[in-house]
Each structure stands twice: as C-alpha cells, then as structure tokens.
Design a protein around this motif. Structure first.
Motif, PDB file in Angstrom:
ATOM      1  N   LYS B 160       0.823  -1.205   0.000  1.00 22.64           N
ATOM      2  CA  LYS B 160       0.000   0.000   0.000  1.00 22.64           C
ATOM      3  C   LYS B 160       0.863   1.263   0.000  1.00 22.64           C
ATOM      4  O   LYS B 160       0.519   2.259  -0.627  1.00 22.64           O
ATOM      5  CB  LYS B 160      -0.935  -0.018   1.223  1.00 22.64           C
ATOM      6  CG  LYS B 160      -1.944  -1.152   1.123  1.00 22.64           C
ATOM      7  CD  LYS B 160      -3.063  -1.011   2.110  1.00 22.64           C
ATOM      8  CE  LYS B 160      -2.618  -1.363   3.510  1.00 22.64           C
ATOM      9  NZ  LYS B 160      -3.732  -1.266   4.461  1.00 22.64           N
ATOM     10  N   ASN B 161       2.005   1.170   0.697  1.00 26.52           N
ATOM     11  CA  ASN B 161       2.881   2.338   0.770  1.00 26.52           C
ATOM     12  C   ASN B 161       3.484   2.718  -0.580  1.00 26.52           C
ATOM     13  O   ASN B 161       3.875   3.861  -0.783  1.00 26.52           O
ATOM     14  CB  ASN B 161       4.022   2.084   1.764  1.00 26.52           C
ATOM     15  CG  ASN B 161       3.559   2.286   3.197  1.00 26.52           C
ATOM     16  OD1 ASN B 161       2.611   3.039   3.433  1.00 26.52           O
ATOM     17  ND2 ASN B 161       4.207   1.630   4.130  1.00 26.52           N
ATOM     18  N   THR B 162       3.587   1.738  -1.475  1.00 18.65           N
ATOM     19  CA  THR B 162       4.167   2.088  -2.777  1.00 18.65           C
ATOM     20  C   THR B 162       3.328   3.147  -3.472  1.00 18.65           C
ATOM     21  O   THR B 162       3.825   3.843  -4.352  1.00 18.65           O
ATOM     22  CB  THR B 162       4.256   0.862  -3.716  1.00 18.65           C
ATOM     23  OG1 THR B 162       2.947   0.314  -3.870  1.00 18.65           O
ATOM     24  CG2 THR B 162       5.212  -0.184  -3.198  1.00 18.65           C
ATOM     25  N   SER B 163       2.059   3.299  -3.070  1.00 18.30           N
ATOM     26  CA  SER B 163       1.211   4.311  -3.706  1.00 18.30           C
ATOM     27  C   SER B 163       1.801   5.711  -3.536  1.00 18.30           C
ATOM     28  O   SER B 163       1.495   6.615  -4.308  1.00 18.30           O
ATOM     29  CB  SER B 163      -0.199   4.255  -3.131  1.00 18.30           C
ATOM     30  OG  SER B 163      -0.164   4.553  -1.756  1.00 18.30           O
ATOM     31  N   LEU B 164       2.653   5.880  -2.543  1.00 15.72           N
ATOM     32  CA  LEU B 164       3.236   7.206  -2.311  1.00 15.72           C
ATOM     33  C   LEU B 164       4.210   7.623  -3.416  1.00 15.72           C
ATOM     34  O   LEU B 164       4.498   8.800  -3.574  1.00 15.72           O
ATOM     35  CB  LEU B 164       3.952   7.235  -0.951  1.00 15.72           C
ATOM     36  CG  LEU B 164       3.013   7.118   0.257  1.00 15.72           C
ATOM     37  CD1 LEU B 164       3.808   6.978   1.540  1.00 15.72           C
ATOM     38  CD2 LEU B 164       2.102   8.330   0.343  1.00 15.72           C
ATOM     39  N   VAL B 165       4.702   6.649  -4.190  1.00 14.59           N
ATOM     40  CA  VAL B 165       5.677   7.017  -5.241  1.00 14.59           C
ATOM     41  C   VAL B 165       5.010   7.878  -6.313  1.00 14.59           C
ATOM     42  O   VAL B 165       5.697   8.567  -7.072  1.00 14.59           O
ATOM     43  CB  VAL B 165       6.341   5.777  -5.904  1.00 14.59           C
ATOM     44  CG1 VAL B 165       7.014   4.897  -4.866  1.00 14.59           C
ATOM     45  CG2 VAL B 165       5.333   5.002  -6.739  1.00 14.59           C
ATOM     46  N   SER B 166       3.681   7.850  -6.358  1.00 14.00           N
ATOM     47  CA  SER B 166       2.984   8.679  -7.348  1.00 14.00           C
ATOM     48  C   SER B 166       3.291  10.164  -7.143  1.00 14.00           C
ATOM     49  O   SER B 166       3.223  10.951  -8.083  1.00 14.00           O
ATOM     50  CB  SER B 166       1.484   8.427  -7.267  1.00 14.00           C
ATOM     51  OG  SER B 166       1.016   8.761  -5.976  1.00 14.00           O
ATOM     52  N   VAL B 167       3.651  10.518  -5.897  1.00 16.55           N
ATOM     53  CA  VAL B 167       3.947  11.914  -5.587  1.00 16.55           C
ATOM     54  C   VAL B 167       5.149  12.424  -6.374  1.00 16.55           C
ATOM     55  O   VAL B 167       5.211  13.592  -6.754  1.00 16.55           O
ATOM     56  CB  VAL B 167       4.196  12.066  -4.067  1.00 16.55           C
ATOM     57  CG1 VAL B 167       4.693  13.464  -3.729  1.00 16.55           C
ATOM     58  CG2 VAL B 167       2.928  11.754  -3.312  1.00 16.55           C
ATOM     59  N   VAL B 168       6.120  11.574  -6.637  1.00 15.31           N
ATOM     60  CA  VAL B 168       7.273  12.020  -7.423  1.00 15.31           C
ATOM     61  C   VAL B 168       7.153  11.496  -8.864  1.00 15.31           C
ATOM     62  O   VAL B 168       8.158  11.291  -9.540  1.00 15.31           O
ATOM     63  CB  VAL B 168       8.616  11.605  -6.781  1.00 15.31           C
ATOM     64  CG1 VAL B 168       8.838  12.363  -5.487  1.00 15.31           C
ATOM     65  CG2 VAL B 168       8.659  10.109  -6.539  1.00 15.31           C
ATOM     66  N   ALA B 169       5.906  11.291  -9.307  1.00 11.55           N
ATOM     67  CA  ALA B 169       5.602  10.982 -10.702  1.00 11.55           C
ATOM     68  C   ALA B 169       6.156   9.660 -11.203  1.00 11.55           C
ATOM     69  O   ALA B 169       6.513   9.514 -12.359  1.00 11.55           O
ATOM     70  CB  ALA B 169       6.068  12.122 -11.616  1.00 11.55           C
ATOM     71  N   VAL B 170       6.225   8.666 -10.317  1.00  6.16           N
ATOM     72  CA  VAL B 170       6.509   7.315 -10.781  1.00  6.16           C
ATOM     73  C   VAL B 170       5.155   6.668 -11.107  1.00  6.16           C
ATOM     74  O   VAL B 170       4.205   6.785 -10.343  1.00  6.16           O
ATOM     75  CB  VAL B 170       7.261   6.495  -9.717  1.00  6.16           C
ATOM     76  CG1 VAL B 170       7.294   5.016 -10.101  1.00  6.16           C
ATOM     77  CG2 VAL B 170       8.667   7.029  -9.546  1.00  6.16           C
ATOM     78  N   GLY B 171       5.106   5.998 -12.264  1.00  8.09           N
ATOM     79  CA  GLY B 171       3.805   5.584 -12.801  1.00  8.09           C
ATOM     80  C   GLY B 171       3.183   4.349 -12.188  1.00  8.09           C
ATOM     81  O   GLY B 171       2.905   3.375 -12.877  1.00  8.09           O
TER      82      GLY B 171
END
Lengths: 258, 220
Positions: B160-171
């Motif tokens: 679930k934490n991987t969802s945070l990578v969207s903040v730095v524009a990882v797709g």
C-alpha cells in the motif's frame, strides 16, 4: 571405578557474576563410571559449578580436564573459541532443569539432531540410534510426538536421550526433576538410576536427597561457593560433620516432613 | 443520485494494468531488498559487535519515526542537492522504500530472535553445536514462526505504501489513476476501481498468510 583415571577434572574454579563471587576455588575429580551428586541450598554455587564443567559458564580461573582436552582459565589465557567449546561439549553432555527440547522438532528429531548436525552421522543411522534411545527411556511410541504434546517427565526423558545420543563420556544433570510435578519425578529418576547401573559417569545437582544417597558414589555439599564437605553418601548425608551441612539437612528434613 | 459509468474507463485499462505492474514490481523488489537489509540489521543488533548497535538503532529510528512521504520527497529533492548526485525518481523511490521496509523488518527479525528462550541456545551448545548452526537450525526456525504475523502485516503495508511514489511521478497504480482522472473526468469510477484492485491483490495474500501461520504453528 578407579581413582587413577579421572574422566573429568576441575580444579580451583573461580567464577564471579559482577560483584557476586559465586565460586571461590572449587575442585572435583570424577572417575570413570562414578556418580557424584552435589547438594546445597540455592545460591551455594552448585549449578554454576556444574555449568563450568561443560563451559556453559567460563570460569575466571582454574583448569578443566575432560578426557584429552584441557582448558586453563585466568592468568592471561585466551577465552576458548566456539569450536573448542563445541568439541568439549560433545564429550560432556548436559540435561537441564527446564528440558529445553527443540519445540519445532519431534522427539526423534530432537535426539537425532546432535549426531546428524554435529557428528555428521547419516540420517538413517541417527534415527535408528534415536529409536533405540527412546526405547531405552521408555518412550518408543513417542518418536513422532512434538514436545508440546509430552508431559514434563516425558520431555525430560527425551532430553536425557538427546544428551545420550552424542555418546558423551560424562553426563551433567542440573536439577532435572525440580520442574516436574511430584508424581513424574520417579520416571526420570528411574532412567538416571538405569544409567548409573550401566556405568555412565554422571554429576548431578539435585534436591532429591534419598535418591542422591541411593545412587551416588560420592556426595558433595557446597556452601557459599566452596565444597564444604565431600565423601560417600553415607558419610555426607547420614553422618554430616560440617555445621552448615548439618543445619541444611535439618532444614531439608523438616521441609520434606521426614 | 450519482450515475456510475464504468464504461468511460474502457480506453484506459491498459494504463491501469501498467500501473498495477509498476506497483507490484516496486513491492516485490523493495520487499526483497528490505528483507536483506532487515536480516543484516536485525542480526547485527542481536549478535553483532557492540559498537554497531547504536548506528543500526539510529538508522531504524530515523526511518520508523518519519513519514514515508517525507522520506521520499526528501530523498528525491533534498538529497541530490546535498550530495550533488542526480537521482531518477525511480531510483529514489527504490532506495527509500527499501530502507523504510528494512527498518521495520529489522525490528521484526530482532524481536523474533530475541523472543527465543536462552535455554534453546544452551541446549544447542550442550550437544556440541556451534553458534552459527544453533542460530540456523534451532533459533531461526522458531523465530520465523514468531515473526510471520508481523512480517506479513508489514509486507501488506509495504504494497500500500508504494502508492506514495505517485507523488514524485513514478507511474504506479495510483499515479495512473490520477492521470486517467484528468483525462476522463471520472474520479469516482477511477478511484473506486483502483481501490478494488488494491483489495483484490491484498485480500488473497491475507488468506494465504492465515493458512501459512496455521500450518507453521501446527505442532504447537
């Protein structure tokens, strides 16, 4: 039993835990086939002394000789390495008050673990040995049972078989009946008695005075970190000389209602 | 009454699957890296040299006591300025998520190892086993059993934490959701679908976890 050929010899053992001086120069020679029992009140150092004999505790000074192996402590001697300690403990087995069986292994696997892992005995051979030993301690039908399903007395008998599987020269028993319900003590003592009859060299720490008197060649009374008195069971238990031994036995008799 | 229209998402399924792929990839890789870090740090803390204990503790507490989102942003924006090395968003995310998982796993492993009774070590010694073998044969198998529930819990959190990578524009999955929302003007459908996908992936994991836990504890 001969006095010329000690299987285990510990001399002038000193051990402190921080400021607590637990052993103040204790010595003991045990001959092949001899059974020696150590008695004394709690805190007298008898368990620590026993644990020095397979170096679960490393003394600050003194010497330990077991078969051909010799260790000297203190005087700038280096601490024995893990591998050296492991070799010693193949020859000096130990049974604990709280069994310490491996809960993730069946009774059979508990016993075979030492031979297979330490000595490299082939698994089939080690399992056969383990079955023999289980039969010897009267638990042939419990080979595949896990420790959680065994009674205290059964656990302790498996633990004895586990120690025997290494075919040690000496066996150390550290208050092995103290954690048992009274009705289970007998089955464990019977196993030890049978070992004594087989000529196994043994050193026991116990509170079972009658058993000690019955099975031991010698009884040692430890008090305040020294071997206050040692001799035949008859001498030490029935004709004690040391004042602290006399009062210890007196207290013991009152406590056990004898 | 809102009129749901999931057909509006039809052109975007490719993006959603792609996002799920990235999410799974980050989860698997950072969990693996985290386990390695956690094992080294956890064992280092239980049986390593004493001087090592304080720095390992410091690492664990820094990552446990700051939000992952702050760590991600800091590693991506601040660290390159300080060190003078440019880092891609993907690298920054991999690094941060791995170290974050590692700090939690380390504590789980340490706790598991320390939960094993001292008598087990002594029993191993008493039959002539050496320290490493006692650890491998006696202590670790029991420690794993102790660790499993918290390990699985932490791993679910990690996905679930991987969802945070969207903040730095990882797709990842969530990032694609944002992209699709912007294109389709259908945020309710998009985020509902994304929530359902996360659930559909993780719920079976918890079922498997229960089974594993039961089987490993069978002889207790």
């Amino acid at each position: 039993m001969t006095d010329t050929d000690p299987t285990l010899s510990v001399r002038d053992i000193q051990k402190s835990f921080g400021p607590l001086h637990v052993l103040k120069g204790v010595s003991l020679d045990v001959a092949r086939g001899e059974v020696v029992t150590l008695i004394g009140s709690s805190g007298s150092g008898k368990s620590t002394f026993l644990r020095c004999m397979n170096l679960l505790e490393i003394p600050q000074s003194g010497t330990l000789k077991a078969g051909a192996r010799q260790f000297t402590f203190g005087n700038g001697e280096r601490t024995p390495r893990d591998a050296e300690l492991a070799l010693l403990r193949r020859d000096v087995g130990m049974v604990f008050q709280h069994f310490n069986l491996f809960p993730h292994m069946s009774a059979l696997e508990n016993i075979a673990e030492g031979p297979v892992q330490v000595k490299g005995t082939p698994k089939a051979e080690a399992h056969e040995l383990a079955r023999d030993l289980l039969a010897k301690v009267g638990l042939a039908e419990k080979a595949d049972t896990f420790p959680a399903r065994l009674s205290g007395g059964q656990k302790q008998r498996v633990a004895i078989a586990r120690a025997l599987a290494m075919k040690p020269d000496v066996m150390l028993f550290d208050e092995v009946t103290s954690a048992l319900d009274p009705e289970l003590v007998g089955e464990v003592l019977n196993v030890i008695r049978a070992l004594a009859a087989d000529g196994m060299t043994m050193i026991l720490v116990t509170h079972e005075m009658a058993f000690a008197a019955d099975v031991s060649h010698r009884v040692g009374f430890m008090s305040e970190g020294v071997m206050a008195e040692i001799g035949s069971a008859d001498e030490v238990i029935r004709h004690p000389k040391h004042p602290r031994l006399i009062s210890f036995l007196e207290r013991f008799r009152q406590a056990s209602g004898g | 009454m809102y009129l749901w229209d999931f057909t509006a998402l039809k052109p975007y399924w490719g993006l959603i699957w792609q996002g799920l792929g990235v999410t799974m990839l980050y989860t698997v890789i950072t969990v693996l890296a985290g386990v390695v870090i956690g094992l080294v740090v956890g064992i280092g803390r239980t049986s390593g040299p004493r001087w090592l204990s304080a720095p390992l503790r410091a690492y664990i507490e820094v990552f446990r006591c700051t939000p992952l989102l702050v760590q991600l942003v800091w590693v991506y924006y601040a660290l390159p300025v300080l060190v003078g090395v440019d880092m891609s968003a993907a690298t920054a995310c991999f690094l941060t998520l791995s170290l974050y998982a590692g700090s939690f796993y380390a504590e789980i492993f340490r706790g598991g190892i320390e939960a094993i009774d001292r008598g087990q070590w002594e029993a191993g010694r008493a039959i002539g086993m050496r320290q490493r073998r006692i650890f491998r044969r006696i202590v670790l198998p029991q420690a794993i059993q102790v660790m499993i529930p918290s390990f699985i819990n932490q791993t679910i959190l990690q996905l679930k934490n991987t969802s945070l990578v969207s903040v730095v524009a990882v797709g990842d999955l969530l990032y694609q959701g944002t992209v699709i929302t912007a294109a389709s003007y259908r945020p309710l459908e998009v985020y509902t679908v994304i929530a359902v996908i996360y659930f559909a992936v993780l719920f079976p994991v918890t079922l498997v976890a229960d089974r594993v836990e039961q089987r490993m504890g069978a002889h207790r």
